[in-house]
Design a protein around this motif. Sequence first.
Motif, PDB file in Angstrom:
ATOM      1  N   VAL A   1       0.857  -1.181   0.000  1.00  0.00           N
ATOM      2  CA  VAL A   1       0.000   0.000   0.000  1.00  0.00           C
ATOM      3  C   VAL A   1       0.892   1.229   0.000  1.00  0.00           C
ATOM      4  CG1 VAL A   1      -1.841   1.256   1.170  1.00  0.00           C
ATOM      5  CG2 VAL A   1      -1.777  -1.245   1.282  1.00  0.00           C
ATOM      6  N   GLU A   2       0.906   1.969  -1.108  1.00  0.00           N
ATOM      7  CA  GLU A   2       1.714   3.184  -1.185  1.00  0.00           C
ATOM      8  C   GLU A   2       0.844   4.378  -0.811  1.00  0.00           C
ATOM      9  OE1 GLU A   2       4.552   5.854  -4.174  1.00  0.00           O
ATOM     10  OE2 GLU A   2       3.651   3.982  -4.913  1.00  0.00           O
ATOM     11  N   PHE A   3       1.164   5.013   0.302  1.00  0.00           N
ATOM     12  CA  PHE A   3       0.426   6.170   0.769  1.00  0.00           C
ATOM     13  C   PHE A   3       1.010   7.438   0.136  1.00  0.00           C
ATOM     14  CE2 PHE A   3      -0.113   3.015   4.120  1.00  0.00           C
ATOM     15  CZ  PHE A   3      -1.486   3.071   4.336  1.00  0.00           C
ATOM     16  N   GLY A   4       0.139   8.348  -0.302  1.00  0.00           N
ATOM     17  CA  GLY A   4       0.610   9.537  -0.992  1.00  0.00           C
ATOM     18  C   GLY A   4       1.351   9.165  -2.253  1.00  0.00           C
ATOM     19  N   ALA A   5       0.719   8.333  -3.080  1.00  0.00           N
ATOM     20  CA  ALA A   5       1.423   7.682  -4.193  1.00  0.00           C
ATOM     21  C   ALA A   5       1.830   8.632  -5.298  1.00  0.00           C
ATOM     22  CB  ALA A   5       0.541   6.563  -4.767  1.00  0.00           C
ATOM     23  N   GLY A   6       1.063   9.697  -5.542  1.00  0.00           N
ATOM     24  CA  GLY A   6       1.386  10.564  -6.668  1.00  0.00           C
ATOM     25  C   GLY A   6       1.327   9.786  -7.971  1.00  0.00           C
ATOM     26  N   ARG A   7       2.403   9.814  -8.732  1.00  0.00           N
ATOM     27  CA  ARG A   7       2.455   9.099 -10.010  1.00  0.00           C
ATOM     28  C   ARG A   7       2.664   7.594  -9.833  1.00  0.00           C
ATOM     29  NH1 ARG A   7       6.946  11.671 -13.541  1.00  0.00           N
ATOM     30  NH2 ARG A   7       6.151  10.080 -14.975  1.00  0.00           N
ATOM     31  N   GLY A   8       3.028   7.166  -8.630  1.00  0.00           N
ATOM     32  CA  GLY A   8       3.214   5.744  -8.378  1.00  0.00           C
ATOM     33  C   GLY A   8       4.602   5.230  -8.671  1.00  0.00           C
ATOM     34  N   LYS A   9       5.607   6.111  -8.614  1.00  0.00           N
ATOM     35  CA  LYS A   9       6.973   5.713  -8.964  1.00  0.00           C
ATOM     36  C   LYS A   9       7.550   4.703  -7.965  1.00  0.00           C
ATOM     37  CE  LYS A   9       8.629   7.541 -12.761  1.00  0.00           C
ATOM     38  NZ  LYS A   9       9.730   8.523 -12.713  1.00  0.00           N
TER      39      LYS A   9
END
Length: 337
Positions: free
Chosen positions: A192-200
């Motif tokens: 789970v990526e929190f504050g993912a933005g573009r998902g880099k």
Amino acid sequence: MAAQGPPGAAMAMAAPEPEPQPGRCAHFVLRKKRFCRMIPAPGRRFCGEHGHEEEQNDRKRIPCPLDPKHTVYEDQLQKHLKKCNSREKPKPVYFVQDINAGLKDVSEIPEKQVPLSSLSIEELQNLITRLKKASNGLELHLKEQILSHQALQEALSDPKNGESAFKHLKQQASILGNMERLHLLGPGRCFVEFGAGRGKLSHWVDIALENVESVQFLLVERATTRFKVDGKHKRRDSIFERLQVDIQHLCLNKVPILEKKKLPVVGIGKHLCGAATDLALRCLVESYTTCCDGKDEEPAPKRCRAAQTEVAPHKSAENEQLGHLWHARNHRQSFYK
């Protein structure tokens, strides 16, 4: 002798009036000192955004009541409101109001935020004394753990990457290196990526898990993001899903994929501020690790791990359930510089 004007005045007066590019809107954007570059409809001089400047059979354009940053024809307002991107959308099933906001003390006085520059020397000294007193007894022995990971070696050695890109690649490589050191990279789990933005960050985790099966990625981001990289992944064994919701209102045990599979979760993040880090920790600890009490399931403390990069203990004291994650927070503060 005739009076001379300021230097360059003659050239400015002689300069021809600027003209819009052919096939482009005739509205002059004063802030950018150029004409709008949007394409108007056939036979029109202005684009839809600036159409109110052009008389069109007495049709009037008005600001959208949902978002005054754009306009709409008055006689089409009701139709527009049904499809406007700013309209209120139905809440997803995993939305629970303020579930990660922490305990609220009714006697708590609302904080008044003031810039440090407005405080006197005496007030600053008093503040420093209070902070030192509040931090007494906290075991914050931070150990620098700046590592790297082979998944990013090719990108790190690419001379086409500028200084800014290189900085982010080093940070992402260090996060992955620490995840590998803590045995967080593996199959059969959900990142789970929190504050993912573009998902880099999820992108590089997926690259690092190239030969690993049964991997799920949940990218949490409250804003609409352009140029996302998670849509470019072709591997069938990894699944990317975006959750457009504020971390403060995210209940992980109501996310369909987690509700169905009860996957172990690894929380990751690179762009979180201190307050958002606290929200993410509460999200992991309270709304997911406490949801599984079955006899055949893995104990809750082992089902949830954190690998984030921000620390903000100023809000954690109000909830003692976060205490067992302090060791993880201390490690991640020094993942990268």
